[in-house]
Design a protein around this motif. Sequence first.
Motif, PDB file in Angstrom:
ATOM      1  N   SER A  37       0.852  -1.191   0.000  1.00 43.78           N
ATOM      2  CA  SER A  37       0.000   0.000   0.000  1.00 43.78           C
ATOM      3  C   SER A  37       0.885   1.237   0.000  1.00 43.78           C
ATOM      4  O   SER A  37       2.026   1.213   0.487  1.00 43.78           O
ATOM      5  CB  SER A  37      -0.906   0.016   1.235  1.00 43.78           C
ATOM      6  N   ALA A  38       0.349   2.319  -0.549  1.00 45.33           N
ATOM      7  CA  ALA A  38       1.106   3.567  -0.564  1.00 45.33           C
ATOM      8  C   ALA A  38       1.411   4.025   0.859  1.00 45.33           C
ATOM      9  O   ALA A  38       2.467   4.615   1.123  1.00 45.33           O
ATOM     10  CB  ALA A  38       0.326   4.641  -1.326  1.00 45.33           C
ATOM     11  N   ARG A  39       0.508   3.738   1.773  1.00 48.74           N
ATOM     12  CA  ARG A  39       0.721   4.109   3.179  1.00 48.74           C
ATOM     13  C   ARG A  39       1.935   3.377   3.748  1.00 48.74           C
ATOM     14  O   ARG A  39       2.761   3.973   4.440  1.00 48.74           O
ATOM     15  CB  ARG A  39      -0.553   3.776   3.982  1.00 48.74           C
ATOM     16  N   HIS A  40       2.018   2.078   3.449  1.00 48.64           N
ATOM     17  CA  HIS A  40       3.152   1.296   3.955  1.00 48.64           C
ATOM     18  C   HIS A  40       4.468   1.798   3.356  1.00 48.64           C
ATOM     19  O   HIS A  40       5.477   1.921   4.061  1.00 48.64           O
ATOM     20  CB  HIS A  40       2.955  -0.181   3.632  1.00 48.64           C
ATOM     21  N   ILE A  41       4.460   2.077   2.037  1.00 46.55           N
ATOM     22  CA  ILE A  41       5.669   2.590   1.394  1.00 46.55           C
ATOM     23  C   ILE A  41       6.073   3.918   2.028  1.00 46.55           C
ATOM     24  O   ILE A  41       7.255   4.168   2.291  1.00 46.55           O
ATOM     25  CB  ILE A  41       5.448   2.763  -0.122  1.00 46.55           C
ATOM     26  N   SER A  42       5.084   4.769   2.307  1.00 50.80           N
ATOM     27  CA  SER A  42       5.369   6.055   2.945  1.00 50.80           C
ATOM     28  C   SER A  42       5.974   5.861   4.319  1.00 50.80           C
ATOM     29  O   SER A  42       6.942   6.532   4.695  1.00 50.80           O
ATOM     30  CB  SER A  42       4.088   6.877   3.034  1.00 50.80           C
ATOM     31  N   PHE A  43       5.423   4.922   5.094  1.00 51.88           N
ATOM     32  CA  PHE A  43       5.939   4.655   6.434  1.00 51.88           C
ATOM     33  C   PHE A  43       7.380   4.145   6.375  1.00 51.88           C
ATOM     34  O   PHE A  43       8.210   4.494   7.219  1.00 51.88           O
ATOM     35  CB  PHE A  43       5.044   3.643   7.138  1.00 51.88           C
ATOM     36  N   ILE A  44       7.674   3.302   5.381  1.00 50.23           N
ATOM     37  CA  ILE A  44       9.042   2.786   5.238  1.00 50.23           C
ATOM     38  C   ILE A  44       9.996   3.928   4.910  1.00 50.23           C
ATOM     39  O   ILE A  44      11.073   4.062   5.507  1.00 50.23           O
ATOM     40  CB  ILE A  44       9.101   1.697   4.148  1.00 50.23           C
ATOM     41  N   GLU A  45       9.610   4.781   3.969  1.00 49.70           N
ATOM     42  CA  GLU A  45      10.496   5.849   3.525  1.00 49.70           C
ATOM     43  C   GLU A  45      10.733   6.893   4.612  1.00 49.70           C
ATOM     44  O   GLU A  45      11.820   7.499   4.664  1.00 49.70           O
ATOM     45  CB  GLU A  45       9.915   6.524   2.273  1.00 49.70           C
ATOM     46  N   THR A  46       9.768   7.100   5.468  1.00 52.54           N
ATOM     47  CA  THR A  46       9.930   8.094   6.536  1.00 52.54           C
ATOM     48  C   THR A  46      10.499   7.497   7.811  1.00 52.54           C
ATOM     49  O   THR A  46      10.711   8.216   8.788  1.00 52.54           O
ATOM     50  CB  THR A  46       8.578   8.755   6.847  1.00 52.54           C
ATOM     51  N   GLY A  47      10.764   6.193   7.824  1.00 47.78           N
ATOM     52  CA  GLY A  47      11.340   5.544   8.986  1.00 47.78           C
ATOM     53  C   GLY A  47      10.335   5.157  10.054  1.00 47.78           C
ATOM     54  O   GLY A  47      10.722   4.713  11.139  1.00 47.78           O
ATOM     55  N   ARG A  48       9.046   5.293   9.786  1.00 46.21           N
ATOM     56  CA  ARG A  48       8.022   4.921  10.770  1.00 46.21           C
ATOM     57  C   ARG A  48       7.775   3.417  10.786  1.00 46.21           C
ATOM     58  O   ARG A  48       7.159   2.907  11.723  1.00 46.21           O
ATOM     59  CB  ARG A  48       6.713   5.658  10.460  1.00 46.21           C
ATOM     60  N   SER A  49       8.252   2.732   9.752  1.00 50.07           N
ATOM     61  CA  SER A  49       8.070   1.291   9.689  1.00 50.07           C
ATOM     62  C   SER A  49       9.359   0.659   9.176  1.00 50.07           C
ATOM     63  O   SER A  49       9.978   1.168   8.236  1.00 50.07           O
ATOM     64  CB  SER A  49       6.907   0.934   8.755  1.00 50.07           C
ATOM     65  N   ARG A  50       9.771  -0.435   9.824  1.00 52.52           N
ATOM     66  CA  ARG A  50      10.969  -1.154   9.380  1.00 52.52           C
ATOM     67  C   ARG A  50      10.537  -2.293   8.462  1.00 52.52           C
ATOM     68  O   ARG A  50       9.791  -3.182   8.871  1.00 52.52           O
ATOM     69  CB  ARG A  50      11.725  -1.721  10.583  1.00 52.52           C
ATOM     70  N   PRO A  51      10.995  -2.274   7.212  1.00 46.24           N
ATOM     71  CA  PRO A  51      10.565  -3.326   6.285  1.00 46.24           C
ATOM     72  C   PRO A  51      11.206  -4.660   6.609  1.00 46.24           C
ATOM     73  O   PRO A  51      12.317  -4.717   7.150  1.00 46.24           O
ATOM     74  CB  PRO A  51      11.048  -2.796   4.929  1.00 46.24           C
ATOM     75  N   SER A  52      10.518  -5.721   6.299  1.00 49.08           N
ATOM     76  CA  SER A  52      11.095  -7.048   6.452  1.00 49.08           C
ATOM     77  C   SER A  52      12.170  -7.257   5.387  1.00 49.08           C
ATOM     78  O   SER A  52      12.244  -6.512   4.399  1.00 49.08           O
ATOM     79  CB  SER A  52      10.016  -8.121   6.300  1.00 49.08           C
ATOM     80  N   GLU A  53      12.982  -8.253   5.594  1.00 46.74           N
ATOM     81  CA  GLU A  53      14.024  -8.564   4.614  1.00 46.74           C
ATOM     82  C   GLU A  53      13.388  -8.877   3.257  1.00 46.74           C
ATOM     83  O   GLU A  53      13.865  -8.427   2.208  1.00 46.74           O
ATOM     84  CB  GLU A  53      14.862  -9.742   5.095  1.00 46.74           C
ATOM     85  N   GLU A  54      12.288  -9.628   3.296  1.00 43.54           N
ATOM     86  CA  GLU A  54      11.605  -9.987   2.054  1.00 43.54           C
ATOM     87  C   GLU A  54      11.063  -8.747   1.350  1.00 43.54           C
ATOM     88  O   GLU A  54      11.131  -8.635   0.120  1.00 43.54           O
ATOM     89  CB  GLU A  54      10.463 -10.966   2.362  1.00 43.54           C
ATOM     90  N   MET A  55      10.554  -7.776   2.110  1.00 44.98           N
ATOM     91  CA  MET A  55      10.023  -6.551   1.519  1.00 44.98           C
ATOM     92  C   MET A  55      11.139  -5.713   0.905  1.00 44.98           C
ATOM     93  O   MET A  55      10.975  -5.129  -0.180  1.00 44.98           O
ATOM     94  CB  MET A  55       9.266  -5.738   2.559  1.00 44.98           C
TER      95      MET A  55
END
Length: 268
Positions: A37-55
Amino acid sequence: MTITATSTVPQVGELLRSWRNRRRISQLELALRADSSARHISFIETGRSRPSEEMVLRLADHLDIPVRERNTLLMAAGYAPRYPERSLDDPALSDMRANLDVLLRGYEPFPALVVDGAYQVLAANRGVTMLLEGVAEELLVPPLNAMRLTLHPGGMAPRIRNFPEWRRHLLHQMDRQLSLMRSAPLRALYDEVVAYPLPDPCGEERASDRCAPYALPMLIEHDGRTLSFVSAIATFNTPLDVTVSELALETFLPADAETAAYLRGLTP
């Protein structure tokens, strides 16, 4: 007062955003490609979410990020590098190196060589010797570099009859690579070769004046005649090693029957 300089290591989100902008892809488009989701991508890019290795690997795949940079992304996200970087002399790559040697010999008497991501020549066949006729000795000291050999006024440049055309082609090729990947050695090489003075005399022949080829040929003098070659480049599909991912097999195939016959006549 003492001021201590600190260096900041880019976070995975910053790196992914940089690659996404480089590829000119929106967060929504990347999300759709990666089944996110665009929300998840945004969270990853802003550092609010740590992506999994697979992601991380999935996003890298959809952003067409070079293998070397995928290791950088993984480490920035707190994971171990996935792709090894081995020398061609490593026993694990012996079969691949043997296959490359078979390919190089198979192209003889036509010139063929293997280069890395910064155009260092790693292997070549006997056909390349003809191209290097008259090249200055200092350019033949290992490690050889294909771009220096071609564009340096002491290299092949004075013998290339359509040098301005061929030079533009090679510089465009390097510039396109730099737009797709971050490589300090390649950037340094580009800055070096683009500053070379033009050879004197500078071949001003146009390829279209000699023939109507299907691709831009390199017209080069050899032993009092002009030979015509078209270049083809092959790379490995879905490489799992950093070194292998940056290898390219470049072949110079005759662009006309006269060149082909002449080269075959040189072969014992």
